[in-house]
Design a protein around this motif. Sequence first.
Motif, short mmCIF file in Angstrom:
data_model
loop_
_atom_site.label_atom_id
_atom_site.label_comp_id
_atom_site.label_asym_id
_atom_site.label_seq_id
_atom_site.Cartn_x
_atom_site.Cartn_y
_atom_site.Cartn_z
N ILE A 1 0.90 -8.69 -56.33
CA ILE A 1 0.34 -7.60 -55.94
C ILE A 1 0.88 -7.68 -54.57
CG2 ILE A 1 -1.80 -9.42 -55.65
CD1 ILE A 1 -3.05 -7.18 -56.46
N ASP A 2 1.67 -9.06 -54.14
CA ASP A 2 1.60 -9.50 -52.87
C ASP A 2 3.48 -8.45 -52.14
OD1 ASP A 2 1.26 -10.19 -50.16
OD2 ASP A 2 3.05 -11.98 -49.94
N ILE A 3 3.94 -8.44 -52.88
CA ILE A 3 5.11 -8.32 -52.55
C ILE A 3 5.99 -7.94 -53.68
CG2 ILE A 3 6.05 -10.24 -50.54
CD1 ILE A 3 7.73 -11.48 -53.22
N GLY A 4 5.73 -7.91 -55.54
CA GLY A 4 5.88 -6.89 -55.99
C GLY A 4 5.67 -5.37 -55.55
N THR A 5 4.32 -5.68 -54.83
CA THR A 5 3.69 -3.97 -54.84
C THR A 5 5.08 -3.04 -54.36
OG1 THR A 5 1.95 -3.10 -53.96
CG2 THR A 5 2.79 -4.70 -53.04
N HIS A 6 5.47 -4.12 -53.18
CA HIS A 6 6.44 -3.68 -51.98
C HIS A 6 7.63 -3.15 -53.03
CE1 HIS A 6 5.17 -4.10 -47.77
NE2 HIS A 6 5.29 -4.58 -47.86
N ALA A 7 8.09 -3.83 -54.10
CA ALA A 7 9.12 -3.17 -54.90
C ALA A 7 8.82 -2.38 -55.57
CB ALA A 7 10.17 -4.86 -55.54
N VAL B 1 5.99 -19.53 -50.37
CA VAL B 1 4.67 -19.41 -50.80
C VAL B 1 4.25 -18.88 -49.21
CG1 VAL B 1 2.93 -20.52 -51.96
CG2 VAL B 1 4.89 -20.45 -52.61
N PRO B 2 3.54 -18.06 -48.90
CA PRO B 2 2.69 -18.12 -47.62
C PRO B 2 1.62 -18.86 -48.01
CG PRO B 2 2.06 -15.98 -49.25
CD PRO B 2 2.90 -16.84 -50.08
N THR B 3 1.22 -19.42 -47.43
CA THR B 3 -0.17 -21.12 -47.33
C THR B 3 -1.29 -20.56 -46.50
OG1 THR B 3 1.66 -21.97 -45.81
CG2 THR B 3 1.31 -22.58 -48.48
N TRP B 4 -0.29 -19.88 -45.37
CA TRP B 4 -1.71 -19.87 -44.03
C TRP B 4 -2.56 -17.94 -44.69
CZ3 TRP B 4 2.99 -16.65 -44.15
CH2 TRP B 4 3.21 -15.56 -44.56
N GLY B 5 -3.58 -17.77 -44.34
CA GLY B 5 -4.95 -16.36 -44.94
C GLY B 5 -4.95 -17.67 -46.30
N VAL B 6 -5.37 -15.90 -46.79
CA VAL B 6 -6.13 -16.26 -48.15
C VAL B 6 -5.41 -15.85 -48.98
CG1 VAL B 6 -8.26 -15.68 -47.29
CG2 VAL B 6 -7.44 -13.25 -47.53
N PHE B 7 -3.89 -15.54 -49.17
CA PHE B 7 -3.35 -15.42 -49.60
C PHE B 7 -2.77 -16.06 -51.48
CE2 PHE B 7 -0.66 -14.13 -46.40
CZ PHE B 7 0.00 -12.39 -46.92
N LEU B 8 -3.73 -17.20 -51.51
CA LEU B 8 -3.71 -17.82 -52.32
C LEU B 8 -4.87 -18.29 -53.54
CD1 LEU B 8 -1.62 -21.43 -51.94
CD2 LEU B 8 -0.74 -19.50 -52.77
N VAL C 1 11.88 -11.40 -55.31
CA VAL C 1 12.10 -12.72 -56.06
C VAL C 1 12.60 -13.86 -54.87
CG1 VAL C 1 13.30 -14.17 -57.04
CG2 VAL C 1 12.52 -12.09 -58.00
N ARG C 2 11.80 -14.84 -54.76
CA ARG C 2 11.35 -15.85 -53.54
C ARG C 2 11.29 -16.83 -54.23
NH1 ARG C 2 7.00 -14.81 -49.08
NH2 ARG C 2 7.31 -12.88 -48.81
N ARG C 3 13.10 -18.01 -53.27
CA ARG C 3 13.09 -19.13 -54.21
C ARG C 3 11.46 -20.51 -53.99
NH1 ARG C 3 17.58 -22.85 -52.91
NH2 ARG C 3 17.45 -24.82 -54.25
N SER D 1 8.46 -13.08 -57.31
CA SER D 1 8.12 -14.49 -57.76
C SER D 1 7.76 -15.51 -55.74
CB SER D 1 9.19 -15.63 -58.00
OG SER D 1 10.04 -15.07 -57.16
N TRP D 2 7.13 -15.45 -55.81
CA TRP D 2 6.94 -16.66 -54.86
C TRP D 2 7.77 -17.81 -54.61
CZ3 TRP D 2 1.32 -16.70 -53.67
CH2 TRP D 2 1.27 -15.46 -52.54
N ALA D 3 7.48 -18.41 -56.51
CA ALA D 3 8.27 -19.82 -56.13
C ALA D 3 9.29 -19.91 -57.86
CB ALA D 3 7.75 -20.70 -56.15
N LYS E 1 15.79 -11.59 -53.88
CA LYS E 1 16.11 -10.63 -53.04
C LYS E 1 14.60 -10.04 -53.29
CE LYS E 1 19.60 -8.87 -56.14
NZ LYS E 1 19.76 -8.77 -56.87
N GLU E 2 14.41 -9.69 -51.99
CA GLU E 2 12.90 -9.10 -51.64
C GLU E 2 12.68 -7.37 -51.32
OE1 GLU E 2 10.48 -11.60 -50.02
OE2 GLU E 2 8.79 -9.92 -48.94
N ALA E 3 11.68 -6.61 -51.91
CA ALA E 3 11.44 -5.10 -51.68
C ALA E 3 13.22 -4.06 -51.57
CB ALA E 3 11.18 -5.03 -49.99
N GLU F 1 -3.41 -1.64 -45.22
CA GLU F 1 -2.33 -1.84 -45.73
C GLU F 1 -1.61 -2.54 -47.28
OE1 GLU F 1 0.49 -3.46 -45.71
OE2 GLU F 1 0.40 -2.82 -43.26
N LYS F 2 -0.68 -2.99 -47.54
CA LYS F 2 -0.94 -3.10 -48.91
C LYS F 2 -1.21 -3.90 -49.58
CE LYS F 2 1.77 -5.80 -49.50
NZ LYS F 2 1.76 -7.29 -48.55
N PRO F 3 -1.54 -3.92 -51.09
CA PRO F 3 -1.99 -3.15 -51.83
C PRO F 3 -3.12 -2.01 -51.56
CG PRO F 3 -3.01 -4.21 -53.07
CD PRO F 3 -1.95 -5.69 -51.37
#
Length: 359
Positions: free
Chosen positions: A180-186, A162-169, A157-159, A251-253, A260-262, A98-100
């Motif tokens: 590294i989470d969504i900038g990587t896709h774009a 923020v993914p609050t589940w798992g280990v994203f933070l 860019v998300r307003r 951004s997550w926030a 706009k995302e990806a 999976e990415k990244p």
Amino acid sequence: MNKVNVAIIGCGGIATGKHLPSLSKIEQVEIIGFFDIFPASAQKAAEKFGAPGARVYDDYRELLADPTIDVVHICTPNDTHAEISIAALEAGKHVMCEKPMAKTAADGRRMVEAAKRTGKKLTIGYNNRFRADSQHLKRVIEDGDLGDIYFAKAHAVRRRGVPTWGVFLDEEKQGGGPLIDIGTHALDLTLWLMNNYEPKVVLGTAYHKLSRKENAANSWGPWDPEKFKVEDSAFAMIVMKNGATIMVEASWALNTLDTKEAKCTLCGTEGGADMQDGLRINGEKHSRLYVNQMQFEAKGADFYEGKKETMQDKEIRLWINAIINDTEPVVTPEQSCVVSEILEAIYESNRTGKAVYFD
Ligand SMILES: OC[C@H]1O[C@](O)(CO)[C@@H](O)[C@@H]1O
């Protein structure tokens, strides 16, 4: 090879929401092995998606030692991507990670080297390349309709997303936040569409501003500022060796309505394109400026939409085809490694306050 035995390492959301459903739709695939650090998650995934006799392993190395497994999909936190991918390649498996690609660029380079050394295939889960608009735009660009692309924007860019589940933070496990989470896709999408993998210099910033807010409104519930260790937004300017400029916004926030995302915006000598309200291609023909706007979702239209394949199904189908036909996967390790090199340079530039130059 016309039967492919696949195993999954990491049975969380991305495995059960993307990899396993898409793999299940492919006739030549048997899903025969499962591992997760939470054995119950592996068990549950095996019951739902496993072939008869599928095994749940106690240790991922034991899974890799099973000679009946041909392919391994890795859906674990970022800091384990390199270790598990390299071990899997060395065990003679083809790998979709999976990415990244990895938490650090050095790890990414080690993964590229391992794929070369073992002669096994390695791909990274950049599924947005397989979206209908991305695929169409790639063909338009290959036909030369945009000319030389010298300015681009990579949007993630998300307003308040923020993914609050798992280990994203978790900085240690993930290596960063939205960049590294969504900038990587774009960024992957932008480099692929430009077919440009040679960065010259990177200047970046990252912020921990909204992450400090208590009880914030958020699509996935409020976050705990104490646990929000990664950036909440990051921005960068990349200049490529051929002089092209790419702006990155992740951004997550962020206090913006322009989300706009990806997605990306591309400006070339013959035309431009952006992924806004569908796909918009603009240019000049016969001394007139034109916009060609296309929708790839015929939502609500009063006609049969056709048999639709999701981007994830297409991604996984083409990956399995590349294994069966022994061809190069669409997403190569070398390309994915450049994405990781740039992301790392953005974080480094933010830390040092200086631009990062590539050789
Ligand atoms: O932000 C959390 C996750 O959400 C996704 O965009 C999927 O919808 C992933 O790419 C990302 O890792």
